[in-house]
Design a protein around this motif. Structure first.
Motif, PDB file in Angstrom:
ATOM      1  N   GLY A 186       0.780  -1.222   0.000  1.00 44.65           N
ATOM      2  CA  GLY A 186       0.000   0.000   0.000  1.00 44.65           C
ATOM      3  C   GLY A 186       0.813   1.273   0.000  1.00 44.65           C
ATOM      4  N   SER A 187       2.111   1.185  -0.193  1.00 39.85           N
ATOM      5  CA  SER A 187       2.961   2.374  -0.150  1.00 39.85           C
ATOM      6  C   SER A 187       2.795   3.226  -1.400  1.00 39.85           C
ATOM      7  N   ALA A 188       3.107   4.517  -1.246  1.00 38.42           N
ATOM      8  CA  ALA A 188       3.179   5.443  -2.379  1.00 38.42           C
ATOM      9  C   ALA A 188       4.629   5.906  -2.477  1.00 38.42           C
ATOM     10  N   VAL A 189       5.320   5.446  -3.499  1.00 42.00           N
ATOM     11  CA  VAL A 189       6.752   5.715  -3.627  1.00 42.00           C
ATOM     12  C   VAL A 189       6.942   6.941  -4.512  1.00 42.00           C
ATOM     13  N   VAL A 190       7.445   8.030  -3.910  1.00 37.60           N
ATOM     14  CA  VAL A 190       7.601   9.294  -4.630  1.00 37.60           C
ATOM     15  C   VAL A 190       9.058   9.742  -4.679  1.00 37.60           C
ATOM     16  N   ARG A 191       9.947   8.973  -4.044  1.00 35.24           N
ATOM     17  CA  ARG A 191      11.383   9.254  -4.085  1.00 35.24           C
ATOM     18  C   ARG A 191      12.124   7.957  -4.367  1.00 35.24           C
ATOM     19  N   ASP A 192      13.333   8.081  -4.904  1.00 35.61           N
ATOM     20  CA  ASP A 192      14.158   6.912  -5.149  1.00 35.61           C
ATOM     21  C   ASP A 192      14.387   6.138  -3.850  1.00 35.61           C
ATOM     22  N   VAL A 193      14.556   4.825  -3.987  1.00 39.39           N
ATOM     23  CA  VAL A 193      14.760   3.935  -2.843  1.00 39.39           C
ATOM     24  C   VAL A 193      16.122   3.267  -2.998  1.00 39.39           C
TER      25      VAL A 193
END
Length: 210
Positions: A186-193
């Motif tokens: 359910g995450s919202a990834v808006v930056r590099d990981v």
């Protein structure tokens, strides 16, 4: 004429892979290869034995194997051993998946029902695109990565080797996710990981390892 094949692994993921293979047609699955009690079966097919039977099966003309293990690192390692032994490791793509004609799909990839692969998406060997996941244009999914059910990856996303994108996660365009990273459900990834990082939430933030 159907090609004889085996499935390596006999857990929950192997059941889904079997159903994908059956839906595709073209292969007669003889059974599963995994450590198990005598007489064990999965969805009506026998567990033929452990890894020790792989050379004999190959000698008997069973040259096709599907690796069905949910653990990304283990799947990659086992697939590498099978390839060195001489097994063919075809992709398994459910007929209900929407696959762009310009998508590039590596060996041993599994694409589940109702998944979508966009224009010039690249799936490297042994990646899993699970049920209903959306892989948009120009995505690069690394070897043995797993994009879980219901994920949505926008355009130009890069997912590193063995990374896991959890159920229902969303990734914005242009994001880079490093090797062995884990994205929580359910995450919202808006930056590099970064490689090896564990992130979760909306927006996704680093989580401490337990």
């Amino acid at each position: 004429m159907s090609m004889r094949a085996i499935i390596v692994g006999a857990g929950g993921h192997s059941k889904v892979v079997l159903e994908v293979i059956r839906a595709m047609g073209g292969h007669e699955v003889l059974g599963f290869v995994a450590p198990a009690a005598p007489g064990a079966s999965v969805l009506g097919l026998p567990v033929l034995g452990g890894d020790e039977i792989l050379p004999r099966l190959l000698a008997e003309g069973v040259q096709t194997a599907f690796v069905a293990m949910g653990n990304n690192q283990l799947r990659q390692e086992v697939a590498g051993k099978l390839r060195k032994m001489g097994y063919s490791l075809p992709a398994a793509i459910h007929p209900s998946a929407l696959v762009s004609p310009s998508a590039c799909i590596g060996q041993g990839v599994v694409v589940m029902a109702r998944a979508a692969l966009g224009t010039e998406a690249l799936l490297q060997d042994f990646a899993i695109i699970n049920t209903g996941a959306v892989i948009d244009h120009d995505n690069h999914i690394g070897a043995a990565a797993h994009v879980a059910p219901g994920c949505a990856l926008a355009g130009n996303v890069t997912v590193g080797e063995r990374a896991l994108i959890g159920v229902g996660a969303a990734v914005r365009p242009g994001i880079r996710i490093g090797a062995d990273a884990v994205i929580g459900a359910g995450s919202a990834v808006v930056r590099d990981v970064a490689a090896g990082a564990i992130v979760g939430g909306a927006p996704a933030r680093p989580l401490r390892r337990s």
